[in-house]
Design an enzyme around this catalytic site. Structure first.
Site, PDB file in Angstrom:
ATOM      1  N   VAL A  11     -13.535  -3.194  -6.013  1.00  0.00           N
ATOM      2  CA  VAL A  11     -14.161  -4.471  -6.349  1.00  0.00           C
ATOM      3  C   VAL A  11     -15.448  -4.659  -5.546  1.00  0.00           C
ATOM      4  O   VAL A  11     -16.519  -4.907  -6.115  1.00  0.00           O
ATOM      5  CB  VAL A  11     -13.163  -5.628  -6.089  1.00  0.00           C
ATOM      6  CG1 VAL A  11     -13.838  -6.982  -6.308  1.00  0.00           C
ATOM      7  CG2 VAL A  11     -11.936  -5.481  -6.989  1.00  0.00           C
ATOM      8  N   THR A 121      -7.828 -10.955  -5.428  1.00  0.00           N
ATOM      9  CA  THR A 121      -6.866 -11.724  -6.222  1.00  0.00           C
ATOM     10  C   THR A 121      -5.948 -12.482  -5.261  1.00  0.00           C
ATOM     11  O   THR A 121      -5.419 -11.897  -4.319  1.00  0.00           O
ATOM     12  CB  THR A 121      -6.048 -10.770  -7.119  1.00  0.00           C
ATOM     13  OG1 THR A 121      -6.969  -9.994  -7.891  1.00  0.00           O
ATOM     14  CG2 THR A 121      -5.129 -11.541  -8.046  1.00  0.00           C
ATOM     15  N   GLU A 148      -9.976   0.256 -12.690  1.00  0.00           N
ATOM     16  CA  GLU A 148     -10.292   1.328 -11.747  1.00  0.00           C
ATOM     17  C   GLU A 148     -10.794   2.544 -12.506  1.00  0.00           C
ATOM     18  O   GLU A 148     -10.278   2.870 -13.571  1.00  0.00           O
ATOM     19  CB  GLU A 148      -9.056   1.681 -10.914  1.00  0.00           C
ATOM     20  CG  GLU A 148      -8.762   0.593  -9.903  1.00  0.00           C
ATOM     21  CD  GLU A 148      -7.596   0.909  -8.991  1.00  0.00           C
ATOM     22  OE1 GLU A 148      -7.057   2.020  -9.045  1.00  0.00           O
ATOM     23  OE2 GLU A 148      -7.228   0.016  -8.215  1.00  0.00           O
ATOM     24  N   LYS A 217      -6.679 -15.140 -13.680  1.00  0.00           N
ATOM     25  CA  LYS A 217      -6.516 -13.750 -13.230  1.00  0.00           C
ATOM     26  C   LYS A 217      -5.052 -13.307 -13.346  1.00  0.00           C
ATOM     27  O   LYS A 217      -4.743 -12.248 -13.899  1.00  0.00           O
ATOM     28  CB  LYS A 217      -7.007 -13.618 -11.788  1.00  0.00           C
ATOM     29  CG  LYS A 217      -6.782 -12.269 -11.154  1.00  0.00           C
ATOM     30  CD  LYS A 217      -7.587 -11.182 -11.823  1.00  0.00           C
ATOM     31  CE  LYS A 217      -7.073  -9.802 -11.435  1.00  0.00           C
ATOM     32  NZ  LYS A 217      -7.622  -8.739 -12.248  1.00  0.00           N
ATOM     33  N   ASN A 221      -3.495 -10.513 -16.125  1.00  0.00           N
ATOM     34  CA  ASN A 221      -2.821  -9.260 -15.753  1.00  0.00           C
ATOM     35  C   ASN A 221      -1.357  -9.258 -16.184  1.00  0.00           C
ATOM     36  O   ASN A 221      -0.813  -8.220 -16.550  1.00  0.00           O
ATOM     37  CB  ASN A 221      -2.938  -9.016 -14.241  1.00  0.00           C
ATOM     38  CG  ASN A 221      -4.182  -8.191 -13.935  1.00  0.00           C
ATOM     39  OD1 ASN A 221      -4.922  -7.830 -14.845  1.00  0.00           O
ATOM     40  ND2 ASN A 221      -4.411  -7.896 -12.675  1.00  0.00           N
ATOM     41  N   CYS A 273      -2.906  -3.315  -9.201  1.00  0.00           N
ATOM     42  CA  CYS A 273      -2.893  -4.744  -9.539  1.00  0.00           C
ATOM     43  C   CYS A 273      -1.682  -5.227 -10.342  1.00  0.00           C
ATOM     44  O   CYS A 273      -1.071  -6.223  -9.972  1.00  0.00           O
ATOM     45  CB  CYS A 273      -4.178  -5.107 -10.265  1.00  0.00           C
ATOM     46  SG  CYS A 273      -5.598  -5.006  -9.164  1.00  0.00           S
ATOM     47  N   ASP A 277       0.455  -8.349  -9.106  1.00  0.00           N
ATOM     48  CA  ASP A 277       0.009  -9.617  -9.701  1.00  0.00           C
ATOM     49  C   ASP A 277       1.138 -10.276 -10.513  1.00  0.00           C
ATOM     50  O   ASP A 277       1.274 -11.502 -10.521  1.00  0.00           O
ATOM     51  CB  ASP A 277      -1.244  -9.404 -10.567  1.00  0.00           C
ATOM     52  CG  ASP A 277      -2.470  -9.053  -9.713  1.00  0.00           C
ATOM     53  OD1 ASP A 277      -2.328  -8.931  -8.484  1.00  0.00           O
ATOM     54  OD2 ASP A 277      -3.573  -8.886 -10.278  1.00  0.00           O
TER      55      ASP A 277
HETATM   56  N1  NAD Z   1      -8.636  -2.384  -7.868  1.00  0.00           N
HETATM   57  C1  NAD Z   1      -8.680  -3.148  -8.945  1.00  0.00           C
HETATM   58  O1  NAD Z   1      -8.604  -2.676 -10.090  1.00  0.00           O
HETATM   59  C2  NAD Z   1      -8.847  -4.634  -8.804  1.00  0.00           C
HETATM   60  C3  NAD Z   1      -9.208  -5.383  -9.939  1.00  0.00           C
HETATM   61  C4  NAD Z   1      -9.331  -6.755  -9.811  1.00  0.00           C
HETATM   62  C5  NAD Z   1      -9.057  -7.379  -8.606  1.00  0.00           C
HETATM   63  N2  NAD Z   1      -8.674  -6.613  -7.544  1.00  0.00           N
HETATM   64  C6  NAD Z   1      -8.393  -7.323  -6.290  1.00  0.00           C
HETATM   65  O2  NAD Z   1      -9.507  -7.199  -5.428  1.00  0.00           O
HETATM   66  C7  NAD Z   1      -9.100  -7.027  -4.061  1.00  0.00           C
HETATM   67  C8  NAD Z   1      -9.633  -5.727  -3.525  1.00  0.00           C
HETATM   68  O3  NAD Z   1      -9.120  -4.663  -4.303  1.00  0.00           O
HETATM   69  P1  NAD Z   1      -9.716  -3.193  -4.199  1.00  0.00           P
HETATM   70  O4  NAD Z   1      -8.991  -2.377  -5.201  1.00  0.00           O
HETATM   71  O5  NAD Z   1     -11.198  -3.226  -4.213  1.00  0.00           O
HETATM   72  O6  NAD Z   1      -9.220  -2.801  -2.730  1.00  0.00           O
HETATM   73  P2  NAD Z   1      -9.524  -1.488  -1.897  1.00  0.00           P
HETATM   74  O7  NAD Z   1      -8.320  -1.236  -1.073  1.00  0.00           O
HETATM   75  O8  NAD Z   1     -10.039  -0.409  -2.794  1.00  0.00           O
HETATM   76  O9  NAD Z   1     -10.738  -1.918  -0.941  1.00  0.00           O
HETATM   77  C9  NAD Z   1     -10.628  -2.905   0.022  1.00  0.00           C
HETATM   78  C10 NAD Z   1     -11.612  -2.584   1.142  1.00  0.00           C
HETATM   79  O10 NAD Z   1     -11.615  -3.685   2.057  1.00  0.00           O
HETATM   80  C11 NAD Z   1     -11.770  -3.159   3.370  1.00  0.00           C
HETATM   81  N3  NAD Z   1     -11.359  -4.191   4.324  1.00  0.00           N
HETATM   82  C12 NAD Z   1     -10.110  -4.535   4.727  1.00  0.00           C
HETATM   83  N4  NAD Z   1     -10.188  -5.579   5.593  1.00  0.00           N
HETATM   84  C13 NAD Z   1     -11.490  -5.907   5.713  1.00  0.00           C
HETATM   85  C14 NAD Z   1     -12.206  -6.909   6.435  1.00  0.00           C
HETATM   86  N5  NAD Z   1     -11.567  -7.795   7.199  1.00  0.00           N
HETATM   87  N6  NAD Z   1     -13.551  -6.938   6.327  1.00  0.00           N
HETATM   88  C15 NAD Z   1     -14.214  -6.054   5.539  1.00  0.00           C
HETATM   89  N7  NAD Z   1     -13.588  -5.085   4.829  1.00  0.00           N
HETATM   90  C16 NAD Z   1     -12.253  -5.012   4.915  1.00  0.00           C
HETATM   91  C17 NAD Z   1     -10.915  -1.903   3.332  1.00  0.00           C
HETATM   92  O11 NAD Z   1     -11.266  -1.007   4.379  1.00  0.00           O
HETATM   93  C18 NAD Z   1     -11.229  -1.349   1.951  1.00  0.00           C
HETATM   94  O12 NAD Z   1     -12.337  -0.466   1.972  1.00  0.00           O
HETATM   95  C19 NAD Z   1      -7.576  -7.150  -4.091  1.00  0.00           C
HETATM   96  O13 NAD Z   1      -7.224  -8.473  -3.878  1.00  0.00           O
HETATM   97  C20 NAD Z   1      -7.229  -6.752  -5.520  1.00  0.00           C
HETATM   98  O14 NAD Z   1      -6.012  -7.330  -5.948  1.00  0.00           O
HETATM   99  C21 NAD Z   1      -8.588  -5.272  -7.611  1.00  0.00           C
END
Ligand code: NAD
Length: 417
Positions: A11, A121, A148, A217, A221, A273, A277
């Protein structure tokens, strides 16, 4: 405009690169190795558009900088997008939002004025609660709908842009509208003239209440999980009763109200997710009558039980035919073809159930670093994997299995995600 992004996962990185086309973006992560890769122009995740943007960032004139330094990232930012993980915590029966709050703390320690946009999320009701608890009115929420592997593509071609701000808070509503506009103006220019099914033109921008935006959201999902579960249960029925699943699905999906898409059976819904979710939405239903949401969560476990039983039946068949201790191969730990991510993939649930019966498992996963996954050997050597395994279990088919098709168990009937 100066914009910071906290978290450079699927994201955060896609939103940061998207916005860097027209804004000065600083992307912060707490993992220095990720930041180093980004500085070298390498993507920590497999995503064609992210890789292209990073490779061509100078030619494209992107203003994108990766950093671990909160002052450099946040101090001058007008907006800070938070895209940190929210894993489901089975002890509290809710998302663990501590990484979102850690990022908020880091932002506020250097910048009291920035608008914080939560893209992670969160549970329904979270944004209103955290604003009140922290006494911080400059927090809004924007759900992310990317897939993804297509993260930046989906942000360049968004189905819709949704931003939530508390009802009646004009300043927050204006900030939400401005953020929606920032996302829209960085979308692919062709999207501005696209015609939507409802007759509107361009990317729909919805500014809703925070809690409605959070609900959008989780309900979106959970609908996707429902649809996966529905076609999986259809397949469980057909496989049990000796019917052709493919014929039934074709006949069902040609109804335009149903549609011939997202109807390919699998081992269950998975990925980062959908499992978490759906469980969070179920937790939000505490005190509210429901049957369906519970059934969607339960259905996924039932499906994995069914698939594992089918695998075990085939293992027993091999034993009867004289194979002393059949070796079951798991072809890829990933959820989808073309992915390098295996967080909560459904094949892992099947693998766990099969192994619990004492059946040895060998995993083929070329993107895995290491040679053991939960006690099972992992190999990146496809030829020896095919030779050693007596049965190969694949959530998604690949043509590289064609020469051992007779050994393969899959429910990927239509050869598509
Ligand atoms: N992956 C998906 O398909 C998707 C889709 C929609 C929503 N989301 C939501 O978005 C959020 C992130 O998902 P993602 O898949 O990108 O996660 P991810 O695990 O790929 O990336 C998260 C990143 O945040 C970093 N991080 C952790 N703590 C931190 C902090 N305090 N400060 C700065 N960086 C920090 C981690 O090192 C990591 O690189 C989640 O809540 C997820 O549910 C994900």
């Amino acid at each position: 405009m100066r914009i910071a992004v906290a978290g450079t996962g699927y994201v955060g990185l896609s939103v940061a690169l998207l916005l860097s086309q027209r804004n000065e973006v600083r992307a912060l992560d707490i993992v220095p190795e990720k930041v180093d890769m980004l500085r070298r122009g390498e993507s920590p995740i497999r995503d064609a558009e992210i890789e292209r943007f990073l490779r061509e960032r100078d030619q494209m004139g992107l203003s994108f900088e990766a950093t671990c330094d909160p002052i450099g990232a946040y101090a001058e930012a007008e907006y800070v997008v938070i895209a940190t993980p929210t894993n489901y915590d089975t002890d509290t029966n809710s998302f663990d939002t501590s990484a979102v709050e850690a990022a908020m703390d880091a932002v506020r320690s250097v910048n009291p004025d920035a608008w914080i946009v939560v893209k992670s999320t969160v549970p329904v009701g979270y944004t209103e609660r955290i604003r009140a608890e922290r006494g911080d009115r400059r927090i809004v929420f924007s759900p992310e709908f990317l897939r993804e592997g297509h993260a930046l593509h989906d942000n360049l071609h968004p189905s819709r842009i949704v931003v939530g701000a508390p009802r009646g808070d004009t300043e927050a509503i204006v900030a939400a509208m401005r953020f929606a506009a920032l996302l829209a103006e960085c979308a692919d220019p062709a999207e501005a003239s696209r015609e939507n099914p409802d007759g509107t033109v361009g990317v729909p921008e919805l500014v809703l209440g925070c809690t409605e935006a959070e609900a959008v959201k989780l309900f979106a999902n959970t609908y996707l999980a429902l649809r996966v579960s529905y076609f999986n249960e259809l397949d469980t029925y057909c496989a049990t009763k000796g019917l052709s699943t493919a014929d039934v699905i074709r006949g069902v999906s040609l109804d335009p109200r149903i549609g011939d898409f997202y109807d390919n059976p699998s081992f269950g819904y998975g990925g980062y997710c959908l499992p978490k979710d759906t469980r969070q939405l179920l937790a939000n239903y505490r005190d509210v009558p429901q049957n369906l949401v519970q059934a969607i969560v339960d259905s996924n476990a039932t499906r994995k039980d069914f698939v594992a039983d089918e695998v075990l039946k085939r293992v027993n068949g091999l034993v009867y035919s004289g194979v002393a201790r059949p070796l079951v191969g798991v072809y890829r730990l990933t959820m989808k073809s073309g992915s390098d991510n295996f967080r909560a993939s459904s094949v892992q649930g099947v693998m766990k159930r099969v192994k619990a019966k004492g059946v040895p498992v060998l995993v083929y996963e070329p993107t895995f670093r290491g040679d053991e996954f939960f006690g099972s050997e992992v190999t990146a050597d496809l030829a020896s994997f095919k030779e050693r395994c007596d049965l190969i279990v694949a959530n998604r088919w690949s043509d590289e299995l064609a020469d051992v098709a007779g050994k393969v168990y899959t429910r990927d009937l239509f050869r598509r995600d």
